[in-house]
Design a protein around this motif. Structure first.
Motif, PDB file in Angstrom:
ATOM      1  N   VAL A   9       0.839  -1.196   0.000  1.00 56.11           N
ATOM      2  CA  VAL A   9       0.000   0.000   0.000  1.00 56.11           C
ATOM      3  C   VAL A   9       0.876   1.249   0.000  1.00 56.11           C
ATOM      4  CG1 VAL A   9      -1.454   1.348   1.567  1.00 56.11           C
ATOM      5  CG2 VAL A   9      -2.059  -0.993   1.020  1.00 56.11           C
ATOM      6  N   GLY A  10       0.510   2.197  -0.847  1.00 55.77           N
ATOM      7  CA  GLY A  10       1.251   3.460  -0.892  1.00 55.77           C
ATOM      8  C   GLY A  10       2.468   3.415  -1.803  1.00 55.77           C
ATOM      9  N   LEU A  43      -7.387   3.202  -7.385  1.00 51.07           N
ATOM     10  CA  LEU A  43      -6.404   4.032  -6.674  1.00 51.07           C
ATOM     11  C   LEU A  43      -6.618   3.909  -5.161  1.00 51.07           C
ATOM     12  CD1 LEU A  43      -4.199   6.190  -6.527  1.00 51.07           C
ATOM     13  CD2 LEU A  43      -5.932   7.925  -7.016  1.00 51.07           C
ATOM     14  N   SER A  44      -7.896   3.906  -4.746  1.00 49.30           N
ATOM     15  CA  SER A  44      -8.196   3.805  -3.307  1.00 49.30           C
ATOM     16  C   SER A  44      -7.701   2.484  -2.720  1.00 49.30           C
ATOM     17  CB  SER A  44      -9.697   3.950  -3.062  1.00 49.30           C
ATOM     18  OG  SER A  44     -10.127   5.240  -3.433  1.00 49.30           O
ATOM     19  N   CYS A  46      -5.057   0.941  -3.861  1.00 42.69           N
ATOM     20  CA  CYS A  46      -3.590   1.029  -3.897  1.00 42.69           C
ATOM     21  C   CYS A  46      -3.051   1.985  -2.833  1.00 42.69           C
ATOM     22  CB  CYS A  46      -3.119   1.442  -5.291  1.00 42.69           C
ATOM     23  SG  CYS A  46      -3.477   0.177  -6.536  1.00 42.69           S
ATOM     24  N   ASP A  47      -3.842   3.006  -2.461  1.00 41.24           N
ATOM     25  CA  ASP A  47      -3.322   3.947  -1.446  1.00 41.24           C
ATOM     26  C   ASP A  47      -3.842   3.618  -0.041  1.00 41.24           C
ATOM     27  OD1 ASP A  47      -5.889   5.038  -1.175  1.00 41.24           O
ATOM     28  OD2 ASP A  47      -5.446   6.845  -2.324  1.00 41.24           O
ATOM     29  N   THR A  49      -7.022   3.535   1.070  1.00 41.82           N
ATOM     30  CA  THR A  49      -8.334   4.074   1.464  1.00 41.82           C
ATOM     31  C   THR A  49      -9.368   2.950   1.540  1.00 41.82           C
ATOM     32  OG1 THR A  49      -7.787   6.140   0.365  1.00 41.82           O
ATOM     33  CG2 THR A  49     -10.104   5.790   0.880  1.00 41.82           C
ATOM     34  N   THR A 343      -1.787   8.831 -11.245  1.00 42.61           N
ATOM     35  CA  THR A 343      -1.331  10.203 -11.004  1.00 42.61           C
ATOM     36  C   THR A 343      -2.209  11.201 -11.761  1.00 42.61           C
ATOM     37  OG1 THR A 343       0.892   9.262 -10.947  1.00 42.61           O
ATOM     38  CG2 THR A 343       0.741  11.669 -11.004  1.00 42.61           C
TER      39      THR A 343
END
Ligand code: APR
Ligand code: ZN
Ligand code: ZN
Length: 357
Positions: A9-10, A43-44, A46-47, A49, A343
């Motif tokens: 993650v991140g 994206l959520s 992967c980050d 969330t 991005t």
């Protein structure tokens, strides 16, 4: 095969050509991906969330072609073009029989052994579909047949963003002509809420986004008025004589914007939460406010839709020129560009990036 992998993650995603996919078992089919959209929920995951197992193959908005059926599987036949549904309706549970197949958990819970491995490690397909890889093995009920002449990129976006956004308006909220509608967040999903509001003949339709570029796009897709968040209070006053909107849709996925949508909903009106927020993010409002203003607060999962009928319905609207799907596709990319697409999405440069296989 090749696919995008999230290991931590991140951290940036990687592309690997060491992914292997097992054969489809009973009740499953193998699908070759032809197009897959990059949605904010990817994206959520992967980050951090949204929770997701790792290593993960992200991607849940995809279309492709059936290339193999598991033993005893009746269909869809090899060669059928399909949109992948990230909630396969089992067809026989309480929710499916009750007309809410978007709430079905039965098919996913009964999934067979893991489909993916990376070297000798097990890997996970996001939401049971894992569309950012060349192929996927899914529950046969997750592969929804579509006509052969629908381009795969157009089909892919229907698989999440379009059903979620349009469905929020026509299924979840049931907006009637002449209703006033507020949409907070004009990304790939929010733009489809705006298109849905136009289809439902809502007016006025106020679109809110922190990026002025998104507001221009919102107008193109049917918003009658637009503002950045700092102008929201004035716009509510001007457009609704201070009452608030009949319907307010939150399409960002944060408590702060849910609260804004709630506050801009009129007495007796309806707030619909379309954005996928995190487990930790709490929303609060006073009990008296809920009681005394009789506002309704609705969640919305997958546009409260039935993929077996709604995918086809949305494609017919596209064919008739009532729904703009081509205009949602800002960029066509390869698997190698998914990290960059995240991005571009975070900075608001694109509506949808589409991986083309
Ligand atoms: N106020 C207004 N707009 C905002 C704010 C804010 N505080 N924060 C973000 N936005 C806008 C962004 O500028 C962007 O245009 O919200 C939009 C989000 O769009 P995308 O990143 O394209 O996300 P999308 O794919 O539309 O998903 C939106 O729905 O399905 C869920 O998980 C998904 O929660 C996410 C939401
Ligand atoms: Zn999505
Ligand atoms: Zn079910």
């Amino acid at each position: 095969m090749r696919g995008v992998i999230l290991r931590e993650v991140g951290k940036p995603v990687e592309v690997s050509d060491r992914l292997t996919l097992r054969r489809p078992g009973p009740g499953e089919v193998r699908v070759r991906l032809r197009a897959a959209g990059v949605c904010h929920s990817d994206l959520s995951m992967c980050d951090g969330t949204l929770p997701a197992p790792r290593p993960l193959v992200p991607g849940h908005e995809g279309a492709g072609e059936v290339v193999e059926l598991g033993p005893g599987v009746a269909g869809p036949p090899v060669g059928t073009h399909v949109i992948l549904s990230w909630i396969p309706p089992c067809g026989s549970c309480y929710f499916c029989l009750g007309g809410q197949p978007n709430l079905c958990v039965t098919a996913r819970a009964a999934a067979g052994p893991p489909t993916l491995s990376l070297g000798d490690e097990q890997a996970h397909a996001a939401l049971g579909v894992g569309c950012f890889a060349e192929e996927t093995v899914v529950d046969a009920r997750a592969a929804i047949p579509i006509p052969d002449d629908v381009p795969f990129d157009v089909a892919a976006v229907v698989g999440c963003g379009v059903l979620t956004g349009v469905g929020a308006v026509v299924n979840t909220a049931g907006v009637r002509p002449g209703s006033s509608v507020l949409v907070i967040g004009c990304g790939g999903v929010g733009i489809n809420v705006i298109q849905g509001a136009k289809l439902a003949a809502a007016a006025p339709v106020l679109a809110v986004d922190r990026l002025p570029g998104k507001l221009e796009i919102a107008r193109r897709f049917g918003a009658t008025h637009t503002t950045t968040p700092d102008g929201l209070a004035d716009a509510v006053n001007e457009l609704t004589e201070g009452r608030g909107f009949d319907y307010a849709f939150e399409v960002v996925g944060r408590s702060a914007t849910i609260k804004q949508a709630w506050q801009a909903t009129r007495r007796g009106g309806t707030t619909v939460v379309v954005g996928a927020g995190s487990l930790e993010d709490q929303v609060s409002f006073s009990a008296a406010e809920l009681f005394a203003t009789e506002r309704r607060l609705l969640g919305c999962l997958y546009g409260s839709g039935d993929v077996r009928t709604d995918f086809g319905r949305l494609l017919r609207l596209w064919r008739a020129g009532r729904l703009d799907l081509d205009g949602l596709i800002s960029r066509r990319i390869t698997l190698d560009d998914v990290g960059d697409a995240f991005t571009a999405m975070a900075s608001g440069e694109v509506i949808r990036s589409l991986v083309i296989f």
